[in-house]
Design a protein around this motif. Structure first.
Motif, PDB file in Angstrom:
ATOM      1  N   VAL A 158      58.101  36.523  34.352  1.00  0.00           N
ATOM      2  CA  VAL A 158      59.124  36.902  35.326  1.00  0.00           C
ATOM      3  C   VAL A 158      60.343  35.995  35.186  1.00  0.00           C
ATOM      4  N   LEU A 159      60.116  34.700  35.026  1.00  0.00           N
ATOM      5  CA  LEU A 159      61.225  33.761  34.869  1.00  0.00           C
ATOM      6  C   LEU A 159      62.033  34.054  33.603  1.00  0.00           C
ATOM      7  N   ILE A 160      61.379  34.398  32.524  1.00  0.00           N
ATOM      8  CA  ILE A 160      62.068  34.738  31.277  1.00  0.00           C
ATOM      9  C   ILE A 160      62.914  35.992  31.474  1.00  0.00           C
ATOM     10  N   LEU A 161      62.354  37.007  32.133  1.00  0.00           N
ATOM     11  CA  LEU A 161      63.114  38.232  32.387  1.00  0.00           C
ATOM     12  C   LEU A 161      64.331  37.967  33.275  1.00  0.00           C
ATOM     13  N   LEU A 162      64.164  37.157  34.315  1.00  0.00           N
ATOM     14  CA  LEU A 162      65.282  36.830  35.200  1.00  0.00           C
ATOM     15  C   LEU A 162      66.359  36.053  34.453  1.00  0.00           C
ATOM     16  N   ARG A 163      65.945  35.141  33.602  1.00  0.00           N
ATOM     17  CA  ARG A 163      66.902  34.328  32.848  1.00  0.00           C
ATOM     18  C   ARG A 163      67.722  35.178  31.877  1.00  0.00           C
ATOM     19  N   ARG A 164      67.123  36.231  31.356  1.00  0.00           N
ATOM     20  CA  ARG A 164      67.865  37.131  30.469  1.00  0.00           C
ATOM     21  C   ARG A 164      68.878  37.966  31.227  1.00  0.00           C
ATOM     22  N   ARG A 165      68.659  38.177  32.504  1.00  0.00           N
ATOM     23  CA  ARG A 165      69.529  39.033  33.314  1.00  0.00           C
ATOM     24  C   ARG A 165      70.574  38.248  34.103  1.00  0.00           C
ATOM     25  N   TYR A 166      70.254  37.018  34.526  1.00  0.00           N
ATOM     26  CA  TYR A 166      71.134  36.233  35.394  1.00  0.00           C
ATOM     27  C   TYR A 166      71.379  34.844  34.817  1.00  0.00           C
ATOM     28  N   VAL A 167      72.559  34.312  35.111  1.00  0.00           N
ATOM     29  CA  VAL A 167      72.912  32.948  34.742  1.00  0.00           C
ATOM     30  C   VAL A 167      73.471  32.276  35.987  1.00  0.00           C
ATOM     31  N   VAL A 168      73.010  31.067  36.272  1.00  0.00           N
ATOM     32  CA  VAL A 168      73.542  30.278  37.376  1.00  0.00           C
ATOM     33  C   VAL A 168      74.467  29.230  36.777  1.00  0.00           C
ATOM     34  N   ALA A 169      75.692  29.155  37.300  1.00  0.00           N
ATOM     35  CA  ALA A 169      76.670  28.183  36.819  1.00  0.00           C
ATOM     36  C   ALA A 169      77.299  27.481  38.012  1.00  0.00           C
ATOM     37  N   ARG A 170      77.689  26.228  37.799  1.00  0.00           N
ATOM     38  CA  ARG A 170      78.358  25.460  38.850  1.00  0.00           C
ATOM     39  C   ARG A 170      79.850  25.416  38.548  1.00  0.00           C
ATOM     40  N   VAL A 171      80.656  25.656  39.566  1.00  0.00           N
ATOM     41  CA  VAL A 171      82.105  25.568  39.436  1.00  0.00           C
ATOM     42  C   VAL A 171      82.456  24.094  39.337  1.00  0.00           C
ATOM     43  N   TRP A 172      83.245  23.759  38.327  1.00  0.00           N
ATOM     44  CA  TRP A 172      83.653  22.384  38.117  1.00  0.00           C
ATOM     45  C   TRP A 172      85.165  22.342  38.102  1.00  0.00           C
ATOM     46  N   GLY A 173      85.753  21.626  39.013  1.00  0.00           N
ATOM     47  CA  GLY A 173      87.205  21.514  39.071  1.00  0.00           C
ATOM     48  C   GLY A 173      87.822  22.561  39.982  1.00  0.00           C
ATOM     49  N   HIS A 174      89.140  22.699  39.849  1.00  0.00           N
ATOM     50  CA  HIS A 174      89.902  23.536  40.779  1.00  0.00           C
ATOM     51  C   HIS A 174      90.616  24.703  40.102  1.00  0.00           C
ATOM     52  N   VAL A 228      77.499  29.751  41.302  1.00  0.00           N
ATOM     53  CA  VAL A 228      77.671  31.195  41.216  1.00  0.00           C
ATOM     54  C   VAL A 228      76.558  31.774  40.354  1.00  0.00           C
ATOM     55  N   ILE A 229      76.234  33.023  40.605  1.00  0.00           N
ATOM     56  CA  ILE A 229      75.243  33.729  39.802  1.00  0.00           C
ATOM     57  C   ILE A 229      75.962  34.855  39.081  1.00  0.00           C
ATOM     58  N   ALA A 230      75.855  34.859  37.762  1.00  0.00           N
ATOM     59  CA  ALA A 230      76.480  35.895  36.945  1.00  0.00           C
ATOM     60  C   ALA A 230      75.402  36.846  36.442  1.00  0.00           C
ATOM     61  N   THR A 231      75.729  38.118  36.440  1.00  0.00           N
ATOM     62  CA  THR A 231      74.829  39.157  35.953  1.00  0.00           C
ATOM     63  C   THR A 231      75.311  39.636  34.594  1.00  0.00           C
TER      64      THR A 231
END
Length: 156
Positions: A14-30, A42-45
């Motif tokens: 399940v974790l592998i499937l989720l990782r292929r579909r979604y990416v979590v990224a942190r906003v850095w800077g302005h 943020v979560i990107a699809t």
């Protein structure tokens, strides 16, 4: 098979499937303010098609992939780099033009049209953004996905 054994076998899949579909990224800077704040996650699809106005998460290109766009030079040796030039794993920017669109007037380029399989990106806070003006065209192969839609701030 016990319930624990099922969890141990199923959870990694399940974790592998989720990782292929979604990416979590942190906003850095302005560079994306006021749309996103520094430190926000943020979560990107993942998607197959991208459109002008989409906010994407992508890996920045290597210096070798800038053909066709005149990019800003990195700081000279001994000079402090601009804080936005520090290499981070992911970048978050808004698409300004997609393949086949005219290259925006603010991007000095050798092409009149954005090349196939590439996009032009810009930060919502363009004065504090490392975007296509420095990075050049972004190859769609480096795009991890789209962040749920947030409109561009007024005046963008």
């Amino acid at each position: 098979m016990t319930g624990l054994a099922v969890v141990v076998l199923v959870l990694p899949a399940v974790l592998i499937l989720l990782r292929r579909r979604y990416v979590v990224a942190r906003v850095w800077g302005h560079s994306m303010s006021p749309t996103f704040r520094d430190g926000e996650r943020v979560i990107a699809t993942r998607r197959r098609q991208y459109h002008v106005g989409d906010i994407i998460v992508f890996r920045p290109p290597s210096r070798a992939s800038f053909s066709g766009v005149r990019v800003a030079e990195p700081p000279a040796r001994g000079e402090a780099p601009d804080v936005t030039a520090i290499d981070v794993a992911w970048r978050i920017k808004r698409i300004a033009a997609v393949a086949g669109d005219p290259v925006p007037a603010w991007l000095p380029a050798d092409h009149a049209i954005v090349p196939a399989d590439h996009v032009v990106v810009v930060g919502d806070n363009a004065g504090h953004s490392e975007d296509s003006r420095q990075l050049g065209y972004i190859d769609l192969a480096s795009v991890a996905g789209v962040v749920p839609h947030r409109p561009a701030p007024e005046g963008s």
